[in-house]
Motif scaffolding. Structure first.
Motif, mmCIF file in Angstrom:
data_model
loop_
_atom_site.group_PDB
_atom_site.id
_atom_site.type_symbol
_atom_site.label_atom_id
_atom_site.label_comp_id
_atom_site.label_asym_id
_atom_site.label_seq_id
_atom_site.Cartn_x
_atom_site.Cartn_y
_atom_site.Cartn_z
ATOM 1 N N ASP A 184 -1.258 7.966 -0.683
ATOM 2 C CA ASP A 184 -0.333 7.779 0.431
ATOM 3 C C ASP A 184 -0.520 6.433 1.138
ATOM 4 N N THR A 185 -1.453 5.619 0.661
ATOM 5 C CA THR A 185 -1.710 4.335 1.305
ATOM 6 C C THR A 185 -0.531 3.395 1.074
ATOM 7 N N LYS A 186 -0.127 2.695 2.140
ATOM 8 C CA LYS A 186 0.963 1.739 2.010
ATOM 9 C C LYS A 186 0.541 0.590 1.103
ATOM 10 N N MET A 187 1.521 -0.004 0.453
ATOM 11 C CA MET A 187 1.263 -1.142 -0.433
ATOM 12 C C MET A 187 0.630 -2.292 0.337
ATOM 13 N N SER A 188 1.123 -2.593 1.537
ATOM 14 C CA SER A 188 0.607 -3.727 2.304
ATOM 15 C C SER A 188 -0.858 -3.521 2.677
ATOM 16 N N VAL A 189 -1.234 -2.305 3.031
ATOM 17 C CA VAL A 189 -2.625 -2.014 3.381
ATOM 18 C C VAL A 189 -3.519 -2.169 2.154
ATOM 19 N N HIS A 190 -3.042 -1.699 1.013
ATOM 20 C CA HIS A 190 -3.814 -1.828 -0.225
ATOM 21 C C HIS A 190 -4.025 -3.302 -0.577
ATOM 22 N N LEU A 191 -2.969 -4.114 -0.458
ATOM 23 C CA LEU A 191 -3.082 -5.538 -0.769
ATOM 24 C C LEU A 191 -3.984 -6.268 0.218
ATOM 25 N N ILE A 192 -3.951 -5.875 1.475
ATOM 26 C CA ILE A 192 -4.837 -6.490 2.467
ATOM 27 C C ILE A 192 -6.291 -6.173 2.150
ATOM 28 N N HIS A 193 -6.565 -4.928 1.786
ATOM 29 C CA HIS A 193 -7.941 -4.561 1.425
ATOM 30 C C HIS A 193 -8.408 -5.329 0.195
ATOM 31 N N MET A 194 -7.532 -5.485 -0.778
ATOM 32 C CA MET A 194 -7.876 -6.233 -1.986
ATOM 33 C C MET A 194 -8.156 -7.695 -1.642
ATOM 34 N N ARG A 195 -7.335 -8.288 -0.778
ATOM 35 C CA ARG A 195 -7.522 -9.686 -0.385
ATOM 36 C C ARG A 195 -8.832 -9.869 0.369
ATOM 37 N N VAL A 196 -9.131 -8.958 1.279
ATOM 38 C CA VAL A 196 -10.370 -9.053 2.057
ATOM 39 C C VAL A 196 -11.584 -8.914 1.137
ATOM 40 N N GLY A 197 -11.506 -8.020 0.173
ATOM 41 C CA GLY A 197 -12.605 -7.867 -0.777
ATOM 42 C C GLY A 197 -12.824 -9.118 -1.607
ATOM 43 N N VAL A 201 -9.492 -8.641 -7.986
ATOM 44 C CA VAL A 201 -8.030 -8.567 -8.045
ATOM 45 C C VAL A 201 -7.586 -7.677 -9.204
ATOM 46 N N ALA A 202 -8.243 -7.804 -10.359
ATOM 47 C CA ALA A 202 -7.891 -6.952 -11.505
ATOM 48 C C ALA A 202 -8.153 -5.483 -11.186
ATOM 49 N N TYR A 203 -9.278 -5.192 -10.553
ATOM 50 C CA TYR A 203 -9.591 -3.815 -10.171
ATOM 51 C C TYR A 203 -8.579 -3.287 -9.159
ATOM 52 N N GLY A 204 -8.200 -4.122 -8.206
ATOM 53 C CA GLY A 204 -7.215 -3.727 -7.211
ATOM 54 C C GLY A 204 -5.856 -3.436 -7.826
ATOM 55 N N LEU A 205 -5.462 -4.264 -8.794
ATOM 56 C CA LEU A 205 -4.192 -4.011 -9.478
ATOM 57 C C LEU A 205 -4.260 -2.742 -10.319
ATOM 58 N N TYR A 206 -5.424 -2.483 -10.907
ATOM 59 C CA TYR A 206 -5.598 -1.258 -11.684
ATOM 60 C C TYR A 206 -5.505 -0.031 -10.772
ATOM 61 N N LYS A 207 -6.125 -0.108 -9.600
ATOM 62 C CA LYS A 207 -6.117 1.010 -8.658
ATOM 63 C C LYS A 207 -4.788 1.136 -7.911
ATOM 64 N N LEU A 208 -3.903 0.178 -8.070
ATOM 65 C CA LEU A 208 -2.618 0.209 -7.379
ATOM 66 C C LEU A 208 -1.810 1.450 -7.754
ATOM 67 N N ARG A 209 -1.955 1.902 -8.985
ATOM 68 C CA ARG A 209 -1.204 3.074 -9.445
ATOM 69 C C ARG A 209 -1.631 4.343 -8.725
#
Length: 89
Positions: free
Chosen positions: A48-61, A36-44
């Motif tokens: 062009d990836t949508k926020m929802s897709v990024h959060l889904i990938h982070m959750r699945v990981g 989750v910390a890595y995903g939040l760091y990579k959020l910036r």
């Protein structure tokens, strides 16, 4: 005042006892927090990836890491219970 310290010590020792009984639970928790910390760091820099897709990938990981840690914990527990050499005292 010593009563509060005893209570805190009791909770700490209970956590350590549970961690010794099933060592992969703290590993799973730490892995989930790390992902989750890595995903939040990579959020910036998601581009062009949508926020929802990024959060889904982070959750699945994170869920995948926890399921993997739980699976290893079950295998470790089964090994200790059924296959590990027992003391015949």
């Amino acid at each position: 005042m010593s009563k509060n310290w005893d209570l805190e010590d009791e909770h700490g020792s209970r956590f350590m006892r549970k961690a010794r009984e099933s060592p992969f639970v703290p590993v799973g928790m730490a892995g989930c927090v790390g992902i989750v910390a890595y995903g939040l760091y990579k959020l910036r820099s998601r581009g062009d990836t949508k926020m929802s897709v990024h959060l889904i990938h982070m959750r699945v990981g994170a869920q995948g890491f926890i399921v993997g840690a739980m699976t290893l914990g079950v295998i470790y527990s089964m090994y200790n219970e059924y296959l590990a050499p027992k003391d015949s005292k």
